[in-house]
Design a protein around this motif. Structure first.
Motif, PDB file in Angstrom:
ATOM      1  N   LYS A 193      -8.178  -0.091  11.223  1.00 56.55           N
ATOM      2  CA  LYS A 193      -8.374  -0.822   9.980  1.00 56.55           C
ATOM      3  C   LYS A 193      -7.041  -1.105   9.311  1.00 56.55           C
ATOM      4  CE  LYS A 193     -10.835  -0.787   5.562  1.00 56.55           C
ATOM      5  NZ  LYS A 193     -11.801  -0.061   4.687  1.00 56.55           N
ATOM      6  N   ILE A 194      -6.864  -2.349   8.894  1.00 55.27           N
ATOM      7  CA  ILE A 194      -5.728  -2.734   8.069  1.00 55.27           C
ATOM      8  C   ILE A 194      -6.249  -2.806   6.641  1.00 55.27           C
ATOM      9  CG2 ILE A 194      -3.913  -4.431   7.689  1.00 55.27           C
ATOM     10  CD1 ILE A 194      -3.879  -3.064  10.463  1.00 55.27           C
ATOM     11  N   VAL A 226       4.770   3.121   8.080  1.00 59.08           N
ATOM     12  CA  VAL A 226       4.770   2.740   6.674  1.00 59.08           C
ATOM     13  C   VAL A 226       6.181   2.860   6.132  1.00 59.08           C
ATOM     14  CG1 VAL A 226       3.885   3.276   4.375  1.00 59.08           C
ATOM     15  CG2 VAL A 226       2.369   3.442   6.369  1.00 59.08           C
ATOM     16  N   ILE A 227       6.694   1.785   5.545  1.00 52.67           N
ATOM     17  CA  ILE A 227       8.055   1.797   5.012  1.00 52.67           C
ATOM     18  C   ILE A 227       8.091   1.517   3.512  1.00 52.67           C
ATOM     19  CG2 ILE A 227       9.048   1.076   7.208  1.00 52.67           C
ATOM     20  CD1 ILE A 227       9.357  -1.735   6.020  1.00 52.67           C
ATOM     21  N   GLY A 228       6.951   1.298   2.909  1.00 56.58           N
ATOM     22  CA  GLY A 228       6.938   1.040   1.476  1.00 56.58           C
ATOM     23  C   GLY A 228       5.538   0.697   1.007  1.00 56.58           C
ATOM     24  N   ALA A 264      -4.802  -9.177   3.062  1.00 57.41           N
ATOM     25  CA  ALA A 264      -3.703  -8.709   3.912  1.00 57.41           C
ATOM     26  C   ALA A 264      -2.829  -9.881   4.354  1.00 57.41           C
ATOM     27  CB  ALA A 264      -4.249  -7.966   5.123  1.00 57.41           C
ATOM     28  N   LEU A 265      -1.570  -9.560   4.622  1.00 54.24           N
ATOM     29  CA  LEU A 265      -0.601 -10.548   5.104  1.00 54.24           C
ATOM     30  C   LEU A 265      -0.045 -10.070   6.432  1.00 54.24           C
ATOM     31  CD1 LEU A 265       1.322 -12.968   4.889  1.00 54.24           C
ATOM     32  CD2 LEU A 265       2.770 -11.595   3.384  1.00 54.24           C
ATOM     33  N   VAL A 282      -3.730   1.330   8.796  1.00 53.63           N
ATOM     34  CA  VAL A 282      -2.719   1.018   7.789  1.00 53.63           C
ATOM     35  C   VAL A 282      -3.354   1.194   6.413  1.00 53.63           C
ATOM     36  CG1 VAL A 282      -1.251  -0.790   6.824  1.00 53.63           C
ATOM     37  CG2 VAL A 282      -1.507  -0.581   9.314  1.00 53.63           C
ATOM     38  N   PRO A 283      -2.771   2.024   5.539  1.00 50.33           N
ATOM     39  CA  PRO A 283      -3.360   2.255   4.217  1.00 50.33           C
ATOM     40  C   PRO A 283      -3.346   0.981   3.372  1.00 50.33           C
ATOM     41  CG  PRO A 283      -1.715   3.932   4.752  1.00 50.33           C
ATOM     42  CD  PRO A 283      -1.572   2.846   5.768  1.00 50.33           C
TER      43      PRO A 283
END
Length: 351
Positions: free
Chosen positions: A271-272, A301-303, A258-259, A288-289
């Motif tokens: 959970k990320i 979520v934007i993309g 993850a970033l 976050v998926p």
């Protein structure tokens, strides 16, 4: 990964001497020297990328440590180029037999105070690092992560000597080992000094994986029950916190690759997903998926992310994806109030 004696690493500097020697001929020597570039990236496996990891058993048995060899060779070259730093470089690197000892010396001198003496701290750091195979692996994977992902990191030795993100991360690792040994008071004392000196507050009970980039480090807060996976990149100002006074498992879980952009705040036991990217300035309050891009306050979520590990590519400009999200939301009549302004600013604020 035991300490490497002078004899064990002599062959490596000899191998580099033809490409790295500062003793050039007088005829155009300076220009010639500047053009010489030794291909370190071809010699050392990119440990932190996840494609190749160091074989700790073979390194421990053979005594061959390419990262430590590189650190020593760089220190020699820097001492020749900057004589005023020669004593500092000798005391910090060249006087030691292995990476663990040098790192213990650097951290002890950064964290000392009138009641926690450098000699005491060095004994603690060296004792923990020399007897913990996991930390031996982590300090090398982490320094490789800084080399691979931070364009401002000039060399292995510069990360070891100057980067407080690296210093705070390795100090945490020692505090975490002490916490697991039941030496909680000492671990908390170290946490306090790390926070005071580096501006990074990581609870010693938090669990952090290998190959971590803690870029800049300033303002990073990681709570007691937080978990950070492998190959994660965190920019400055990231908070992995709770949502109140609840006890128990209450902090975020960040998966591999993850970033997390600058000033990201993630609250609660959420959970990320693996390979997710959180745009700078976002406030994350729900799961976050995996391989998704989120931005805004609260984050949405934007993309999606094409890379397996965006933490390795460090591409965290979400501007294009944000505008696509806004256009789609307007067409579908969805409310995006409270998200547009902040998400736009967070998409652009990546450094």
């Amino acid at each position: 990964m035991g300490c490497v004696s002078d004899k064990r690493w002599e062959s490596f500097p000899q191998m580099l001497s033809s490409g790295l020697s500062l003793q050039e001929s007088e005829d155009g020597g300076e220009d010639k020297m500047k053009s010489i570039q030794f291909p370190f990236e071809k010699v050392f496996p990119v440990y932190a990328m996840g494609f190749s990891k160091p074989d700790t058993d073979s390194v421990a048995n053979s005594g061959y440590d390419p990262i430590w060899d590189a650190v020593r060779e760089e220190a020699k070259l820097e001492a020749e180029k900057e004589p005023i730093l020669s004593s500092f470089l000798y005391a910090s690197i060249l006087a030691h037999d292995c990476l663990e000892q040098a790192l213990g010396f650097v951290l002890a001198n950064r964290l000392q105070n009138p009641t926690l003496l450098a000699t005491q701290l060095m004994d603690i750091f060296c004792d923990v690092m020399m007897h913990d195979r996991g930390i031996k692996r982590s300090i090398r994977l982490d320094v490789q992560a800084f080399i691979d992902r931070d364009p401002a990191c000039l060399s292995y030795s510069s990360a070891l000597l100057y980067l407080k993100g690296y210093h705070s991360l390795q100090s945490y690792r020692v505090a975490h080992a002490l916490w697991k040994q039941g030496r909680k008071v000492l671990a908390l004392a170290l946490q306090s000094r790390i926070s005071e000196v580096f501006g990074v507050d990581i609870h010693p009970a938090a669990k952090i994986g290998d190959g971590i980039l803690l870029d800049h480090g300033t303002g990073v807060v990681i709570g007691e029950t937080a978990v950070v996976g492998n190959r994660v990149s965190l920019m400055h100002g990231v908070t992995l916190g709770g949502t109140g006074k609840e006890i128990g498992d209450r902090h975020p879980k960040v998966s591999d690759g993850a970033l997390l952009g600058a000033c990201v705040t993630i609250l609660g036991n959420i959970k990320i997903g693996e390979g997710a990217m959180i745009a700078a300035g976002s406030l994350v309050l729900k799961h976050v998926p995996p391989h998704s891009m989120v931005a805004g306050t609260p984050a949405q979520v934007i993309g999606s992310i094409d890379e397996q590990d965006p933490s390795l590519t460090m591409k965290h400009d979400a501007t294009k994806e944000f505008f696509k999200y806004v256009a789609t939301s307007l067409r579908e009549g969805r409310s995006i109030s409270g998200t547009i302004t902040f998400a736009l600013s967070s998409s652009l604020y990546v450094w």
